[in-house]
Design an enzyme around this catalytic site. Structure first.
Site, PDB file in Angstrom:
ATOM      1  N   ARG A 171      29.887  24.262 -16.552  1.00 35.51           N
ATOM      2  CA  ARG A 171      29.274  23.857 -15.282  1.00 35.51           C
ATOM      3  C   ARG A 171      28.733  25.156 -14.758  1.00 35.51           C
ATOM      4  NH1 ARG A 171      26.702  22.905 -11.303  1.00 35.51           N
ATOM      5  NH2 ARG A 171      27.196  21.395  -9.674  1.00 35.51           N
ATOM      6  N   HIS A 174      27.410  28.517  -9.735  1.00 30.69           N
ATOM      7  CA  HIS A 174      26.882  27.777  -8.593  1.00 30.69           C
ATOM      8  C   HIS A 174      27.766  27.982  -7.377  1.00 30.69           C
ATOM      9  CE1 HIS A 174      30.037  25.127 -10.136  1.00 30.69           C
ATOM     10  NE2 HIS A 174      30.051  24.532  -8.960  1.00 30.69           N
ATOM     11  N   HIS A 176      28.536  25.798  -3.250  1.00 27.37           N
ATOM     12  CA  HIS A 176      28.276  24.616  -2.427  1.00 27.37           C
ATOM     13  C   HIS A 176      28.361  24.962  -0.945  1.00 27.37           C
ATOM     14  CE1 HIS A 176      29.322  22.360  -6.085  1.00 27.37           C
ATOM     15  NE2 HIS A 176      30.447  23.044  -6.119  1.00 27.37           N
ATOM     16  N   GLU A 180      35.326  22.773  -2.249  1.00 28.90           N
ATOM     17  CA  GLU A 180      35.576  22.039  -3.496  1.00 28.90           C
ATOM     18  C   GLU A 180      37.057  22.113  -3.876  1.00 28.90           C
ATOM     19  OE1 GLU A 180      32.999  22.860  -6.972  1.00 28.90           O
ATOM     20  OE2 GLU A 180      34.852  23.401  -8.026  1.00 28.90           O
ATOM     21  N   HIS A 219      30.978  30.330  -8.251  1.00 25.18           N
ATOM     22  CA  HIS A 219      31.980  30.193  -9.305  1.00 25.18           C
ATOM     23  C   HIS A 219      31.374  29.494 -10.514  1.00 25.18           C
ATOM     24  CE1 HIS A 219      32.166  26.629  -6.683  1.00 25.18           C
ATOM     25  NE2 HIS A 219      32.483  25.933  -7.763  1.00 25.18           N
ATOM     26  N   GLU A 241      25.879  16.020  -6.014  1.00 23.34           N
ATOM     27  CA  GLU A 241      25.722  17.024  -7.064  1.00 23.34           C
ATOM     28  C   GLU A 241      24.300  17.570  -7.107  1.00 23.34           C
ATOM     29  OE1 GLU A 241      27.936  18.206 -10.228  1.00 23.34           O
ATOM     30  OE2 GLU A 241      28.623  18.415  -8.171  1.00 23.34           O
TER      31      GLU A 241
END
Length: 466
Positions: A171, A174, A176, A180, A219, A241
């Site tokens: 993943r 990125h 946010h 999370e 992360h 997402e």
């Protein structure tokens, strides 16, 4: 003068407009019938030629008083019907029989259901999988599916993502806007982050472990040799997402001259950056020795007390009569400042006792097994929902509910709250610890029943012995 003419003509034209006959389809006259079919017909004798011949067998629970509300297992029923006791009637269709069989409390709700609550159930499987890209000569890298207010409009406090990464799948780097919280469902992965102080973090987590990244902390996640599947919960019901800040997109949408100046490199150093987001992709397998990726800056490592991971898999479960409970909250995992959760196991026939959370909505993910829950909303609305592994449940603050195991294997789910500690109000404890006179006057319970009430919280109660 013109205005006077118009006001005179318009009233005269209105009847003509309404009286204009509809245009006939002269090219395809067979598409429509005739005016002779309108209204009463002398040939009408009433009723159909014969009633539908519906064959079915009622389950034992369908013959009970509807307020008993026994679970109806329609899995093997040839023709399940919306009947409980003297309520309901047969249904000749059209119907989706597969849906009816796994949602028996929708087809034949308990007699205690009333009115309309929010929709508290969403199957993740109904969401289109967001698939990761495969590189040349490689298999697929993974997938993700999500739940948010687009599919559960009343689930405003939290949203969730179920994600799978194949071995060596990433993943990508990125961050946010939302916080999370994650529970590893199976497999293992390596997580990595850098905080605003420049302190670095890296750890390997396995099935049952938890991680947390605050808003804005960049992360990455990479699956180890056995691949990984994990649950992500965000503190914003509107989270998607599609709105993640990706490293590939940051580089793609920053002028190369600016990148050159920022990193002190020649512009040509960025000639081969991705032309599109990576999102989920396969990369070089992580080295077995985690120390080889333990990058240290002058700021050092993230302090242990602020660790982004918690090895929840190593915490023993609290065993109770009907199953077990494991709790993780900021009291033991401080960095997750407002995330509290319980992983609950309910043995067949048992149930998570009737309860509610005074300060937070509850976001629930069903990991395995099958169950049902009744959501009660004041003053008198109640709806019963059926759940399977992969479903999301949502129960608003102070709305009472239970979760009953309706299958023949353990039911496992995780309850997530936005709260500084995991707490709930137990219906059984409330009634059991209130003076018996008050309970007798209110509920008209017998002395024998009152003597059997328990003043302690049960969490999970066992099913009736047979």
């Amino acid at each position: 003068m013109k205005l006077q003419i118009l006001t005179t003509l318009i009233p005269a034209l209105v009847p003509l407009i309404h009286a204009a006959p509809a245009r006939r389809d002269t090219e395809n006259p067979g598409l429509r019938g005739s005016e002779s079919l309108l209204g009463y017909s002398s040939s009408n004798k009433g009723g159909g030629s014969s009633p539908p011949d519906i064959k079915y067998t009622l389950l034992p629970g369908q013959k009970e008083d509807p307020k008993i509300g026994s679970y109806l297992d329609f899995e093997k029923a040839d023709n399940p019907q919306p009947i409980r006791g003297s309520t309901g009637s047969d249904d000749p269709g059209p119907r989706n029989y597969n849906y009816d069989r796994i949602n028996s409390d929708k087809l034949a709700p308990p007699g205690t259901d009333h009115g309309q609550t929010i929709n508290a159930q969403w199957p993740m499987g109904k969401f289109d999988y967001l698939v990761g890209e495969s590189q040349l000569g490689q298999d697929g890298a993974g997938w993700a599916r999500q739940e948010n207010v687009n599919v559960m409009p009343d689930a405003t406090l939290m949203a969730g993502v179920d994600m799978r990464l194949e071995p060596a799948g990433y993943r990508e780097l990125h961050w946010h806007v939302a916080a999370e919280w994650s529970l590893v469902l199976n497999g293992s992965c390596r997580i990595q982050a850098v905080n605003e102080n420049g302190e670095t973090f890296i750890d390997d987590v396995v099935a049952g472990d938890v991680w947390f990244f605050p808003p804005g902390i960049p992360h990455s996640i990479q699956a180890l040799d056995d691949g990984v599947e994990f649950l992500l919960v965000f503190d914003d019901g509107d989270f998607s997402e599609d709105n993640t800040f990706l490293a590939s997109e940051v580089f793609l949408h920053t002028p190369k001259e600016v990148l050159s100046k920022n990193f002190g490199l020649d512009v040509s150093a960025f000639d081969k950056i991705p032309e599109d987001e990576l999102y989920i992709f396969k990369g070089t397998p992580a080295p077995a020795d985690i120390e080889k990726q333990n990058v240290k800056t002058s700021a050092g490592l993230v302090p242990r007390t602020e660790s982004y991971s918690y090895h929840f898999s190593e915490q023993p479960a609290h065993e109770v009569a009907g199953g077990s409970v494991k709790i993780v909250d900021p009291l033991t995992f401080p960095i997750a400042s407002n995330f509290s959760a319980a992983v609950v196991t309910v043995h067949p026939g048992g149930m998570r006792e009737v309860h509610w959370h005074p300060t937070s909505d509850e976001w629930t993910f069903f990991i395995s097994g099958q169950g049902r829950a009744t959501l009660f909303t004041a003053p008198n609305a109640a709806t019963t929902f059926d759940y399977r592994g992969g479903d999301v449940g949502y129960f608003p603050k102070s709305n009472s509910h239970y979760i009953e195991n309706t299958g023949d294997e353990d039911l496992v789910f995780v309850e997530v709250l936005q709260a500084p500690s995991f707490t709930d109000m137990s219906l059984g404890q409330w009634i059991g610890s209130t003076p018996k006179q008050i309970i007798a006057d209110t509920l008209n319970l017998s002395n024998d029943t009152l003597s059997k009430l328990k003043p302690e919280k049960q969490y999970v109660v066992a099913g009736k012995s047979t």
